[in-house]
Structure formats: C-alpha cells, structure tokens
Design an enzyme around this catalytic site. Sequence first.
Site, short mmCIF file in Angstrom:
data_model
loop_
_atom_site.label_atom_id
_atom_site.label_comp_id
_atom_site.label_asym_id
_atom_site.label_seq_id
_atom_site.Cartn_x
_atom_site.Cartn_y
_atom_site.Cartn_z
N ALA A 85 -3.72 4.30 -0.80
CA ALA A 85 -4.39 4.90 0.35
C ALA A 85 -5.00 6.26 0.01
CB ALA A 85 -3.40 5.05 1.51
N ILE A 142 0.85 -1.19 0.00
CA ILE A 142 0.00 0.00 0.00
C ILE A 142 0.89 1.25 0.00
CG2 ILE A 142 -1.93 1.17 1.12
CD1 ILE A 142 -2.25 -1.51 2.79
N CYS A 143 0.64 2.12 -0.96
CA CYS A 143 1.31 3.42 -0.98
C CYS A 143 0.24 4.46 -1.32
CB CYS A 143 2.48 3.43 -1.98
SG CYS A 143 2.04 3.15 -3.71
N GLY A 144 0.64 5.62 -1.77
CA GLY A 144 -0.34 6.65 -2.08
C GLY A 144 -1.32 6.23 -3.16
#
Length: 153
Positions: free
Chosen positions: A108, A64-66
């Site tokens: 996210a 999970i990243c931006g």
Amino acid sequence: MTIAIGCDEAALEFRDIIKKQLIDQGHQVEDFGAYDSTPILYPDIGVAVAQAVAAGQCARGILICGTGIGMCITANKVPGIRAAVCHDMFSTERSRKSNNAQIMCMGARVIAPQLGEMLVDLWLKCDFEGGGSAPKVAKIMEYEAQFLMKEKL
C-alpha cells in the site's frame, strides 16, 4: 471464486478498495483482517490467509501490507503456497502463468490503489500455463516436500 484477503493496519484503505472490487465482480471474499488501525503483527494475518488457500477453503489469496514483502515472505512459509509480490503488470501476469502463485501480495506504500485494482483484474484472469514452467514449479514443490520430511525426522 472465493478469495481470502488480509492486510495490516498500514493497508486498510487499500484493502477495502480491493475487497469492494472483488465483491462487485461477484467473488466471495473471506476477510482475515486487520479490521481497524490498531497495530498488529502482519505475519498472523499472512499465515491465516495462506492456510485458508492451502487447505482449499479459498481458491486464491490477496495480502496487502506496507510493501507487500513481509506478507509474501510469511505466506511462503505455509507448505503448498506460492506467493508473489505484484507491483507491475508483467510480474503479476508471470506470477500466475509461470509460477502458479495462489497468493498475490501488494504494498500500500508502494503502489496506488488504482494500479492495485488493475493488477488484481489481470491476476484473476491469468491461469498457470504449464509448459516450460511446469518442471520448475514441480521442482519447487519437490524441494518443499524434502524440507518438510527433514523437519519431521
């Protein structure tokens, strides 16, 4: 199931929600970071998770990243890994059933954690169906092997 999980600083809260969900469901979770809000280079986390999955230390991985995009690109650099960005039910299901993806990537800043939880549940329930997709996945792996051989020469 043992699941590797990793995030960058933009996705700490989202990761914590997904991690709790996995633990509550009885999964073993190997957390590869990030562990605080200090900015990091997400490729380091993405590669660590992908290597754990490729080595068989973890059955699957969640990154999970931006946006989920950078982690996905990074994970797919590790030989043997098929990672997919999963932001909707159909793509999430097909990432497993058609593409046999071992790593799901989410953003996210793109989806709400509640949707993320639903996608994780779906993704974990789906298995590779083979069928007409089997030769396609085999071809992906064949190309990967060819590229690796060229690099060694």
